[in-house]
Scaffold this active site. Structure first.
Site, PDB file in Angstrom:
ATOM      1  NE  ARG A 259      47.560  48.101  49.988  1.00 53.57           N
ATOM      2  CZ  ARG A 259      46.917  47.173  50.535  1.00 53.57           C
ATOM      3  NH1 ARG A 259      47.485  46.464  49.688  1.00 53.57           N
ATOM      4  NH2 ARG A 259      45.772  46.647  51.236  1.00 53.57           N
ATOM      5  NE  ARG A 274      49.224  45.909  39.882  1.00 55.33           N
ATOM      6  CZ  ARG A 274      49.797  44.875  41.097  1.00 55.33           C
ATOM      7  NH1 ARG A 274      50.178  44.941  42.277  1.00 55.33           N
ATOM      8  NH2 ARG A 274      49.378  43.945  40.877  1.00 55.33           N
ATOM      9  CD  GLU A 346      47.528  39.016  46.773  1.00 56.12           C
ATOM     10  OE1 GLU A 346      48.660  39.312  45.961  1.00 56.12           O
ATOM     11  OE2 GLU A 346      47.438  39.532  48.420  1.00 56.12           O
ATOM     12  CB  SER A 349      46.553  38.986  51.081  1.00 52.71           C
ATOM     13  OG  SER A 349      48.085  38.146  51.598  1.00 52.71           O
ATOM     14  NE  ARG A 388      43.347  43.327  42.887  1.00 48.50           N
ATOM     15  CZ  ARG A 388      44.904  43.080  43.271  1.00 48.50           C
ATOM     16  NH1 ARG A 388      45.709  41.835  43.487  1.00 48.50           N
ATOM     17  NH2 ARG A 388      46.167  43.865  43.312  1.00 48.50           N
TER      18      ARG A 388
END
Length: 426
Positions: A259, A274, A346, A349, A388
């Site tokens: 991403r 991230r 987070e 999701s 994560r």
RNA sequence: GGAGAGGUGUCAGAGUGGUCGAUUGUGCAGUCCUGGAAAGACUGUCUGCGUCAAAAGCGCAGCGAGGGUUCGAAUCCCUCCCUCUCCGCCA
């Protein structure tokens, strides 16, 4: 993609539902274009009808020469009119599809109001937050334990790329296998899809055309690095008609994810939270429309079970309408506890897309009674983001001396390693 | 990357430019036959859009995609995409 008939028939309801999102979406232009297009299409079809009639006359055999040339002339003028109509038809179709592709999904009625993530509400919570005096960040722990090499990651690519070293690489791989094995046992069929996908796939799940700049794209090919396994796996059955008795279909897949947008927020500039490239195991479901709510709860539960097996404290939040992703009609986030940040972050999701993606990707099923194909419902959720998870393990399992225990559940995957210590040889 | 072959309905596989949404076989569904099944007989069986309250009906479109020729294209011409086979290169 929204059902055009629904938008026509219930314009106000649709608009009100969309208004709960951020961005002020209106369907008035959509309606206008739709009306205009149907008019042009009607005219166009009448011309075709006339052409077909003329063809029939020729077919029937002997026409007087005069009539034949008159008909030829007529066809010529019909053709001209049709070309004009076709031009505006094409233009309207283009506009219509552009508008339709850019309108997000309608939030489910059970989704709470709210403008951004601060309005998301906790649904449940699991585990007890560990009492750690002066907790270290995962990136401090990981650097000392030779788990991460951030500097060399930047050397090899650019910022927000990291090299996993030694036990870092092994734990990442262990987590991947542990997650895939767990989900497989619960009925998810494992797949390992291409990591590069074509544009149609990206349109199908809703990444494109709206978020063009967020993804890595090959310079010489119309191919994109997948931002999530959701893209290839949901597109597995694109343009296919599944049988009702084969539903629901469950898949799990590991892929790396890429991403570009990951850096733009300016958040989490340190550490492994991230990254432009990260690993994830994804869960994807295809099911009957009437079952998707129930399947959504079950899917979220399946993701939670991974966190519970790893004994990581987490909570489940429901996203408010304003924070909902483009394609989702309802979404739960799972947030894992990060001691050094003193907050939940987070890690998964889990979304129900209703028939939104199914319309875009033309995913249908044949009802058992043999009726016409219907759009099915798609769902997916992270199960889980591996990087994560690794970071969360480092922080939650840290010991006062800077060593880190390993979760019991990973024992079979780590060749007996139960503790990472700073003195570990390189 | 080079050479060749090919892309048609669930699949297989036809298709002299009009009678082709498309022969036929197969699959599937229903009916008949049977004690039951198999075999056999018959019937039906693509999708999208529009019209309609809805269905039926009707209209339009669709033979990889897009253009062209023609009164008319699955069929002729051009461009592109994809698949397969062989060779090369590799993991």
């Amino acid at each position: 993609m929204l059902d055009l008939k629904l938008v026509r028939d219930k314009q106000e309801e649709v608009e009100a539902a969309l208004a709960r999102r951020n961005g002020g979406f209106s369907v008035t232009e959509l309606i206008e274009v739709d009306v205009a297009l149907r008019k042009v299409q009607g005219d166009w079809e009448r011309l075709n009808q006339r052409t077909n009639e003329i063809t029939e006359l020729f077919k029937s055999g002997k026409l007087p020469a005069a009539e034949m040339s008159a008909l030829r002339e007529e066809t010529k003028s019909v053709k001209q009119t049709r070309e004009t109509l076709e031009a505006s038809k094409a233009e309207l179709e283009e506009r219509l599809s552009k508008i339709r592709l850019s309108i997000p999904n309608i939030p489910d009625p059970s989704v709470p109001d709210g403008t951004d993530e601060t309005c998301n509400t906790q649904v449940s919570q699991w585990g007890t937050v560990p009492a750690i005096a002066n907790p270290k960040h995962h990136y401090e722990l990981g650097s000392n334990l030779n788990v991460f090499d951030f500097t060399r990651g930047v050397k090899l690519a650019e910022s927000r790329f990291t090299v996993l070293m030694e036990m870092g690489a092994k734990i990442e791989r262990a987590l991947m296998n542990f997650m895939l094995d767990s989900h497989s046992r619960r009925g998810y069929h494992e797949v390992f899809p291409p990591i590069l996908v074509n544009r149609q796939c990206m349109m199908g799940t809703g990444q494109l055309p709206k978020f063009e700049g967020d993804f890595y794209k090959c310079a010489d090919d119309e191919l994109y690095l997948v931002p999530t396994a959701e893209v290839p796996v949901t597109n597995l059955y694109r343009d296919e008609v599944l049988e009702e008795q084969d539903l629901p279909v469950y898949h799990c897949a590991y892929t790396p994810n890429f991403r570009r947008e990951a850096g733009s927020a300016g958040k989490d500039t340190r550490g492994y939270i991230r990254q432009h490239q990260f690993n994830k195991v994804e869960l994807v479901k295809f099911c009957l429309p009437e079952h998707s709510n129930e399947e959504h709860e079950k899917l979220t539960r399946d993701a939670e079970l991974i966190l519970e097996a790893l004994e990581l404290p987490y909570r489940r939040v429901i996203l408010c309408a304003g924070d909902l992703g483009f394609s989702a009609q309802k979404c739960y986030d799972l947030e894992v506890w990060f001691p050094a940040q003193d907050k939940y972050r987070e890690i998964s999701s889990c979304s129900n897309f209703g028939d939104f993606q199914a319309r875009r990707a033309n995913l249908r099923y044949r009802p058992a009674d043999g009726g016409k194909p219907r759009y099915l419902h798609t769902l997916n959720g992270s199960g889980l983001a591996i990087g994560r998870t690794l970071a969360a393990i480092l922080e939650n399992y840290q010991q006062p001396d800077g060593s880190v225990r390993m979760p019991d559940a990973l024992a079979p995957y780590l060749n007996g390693v139960t503790l990472l210590t700073p003195s570990q040889p390189k």
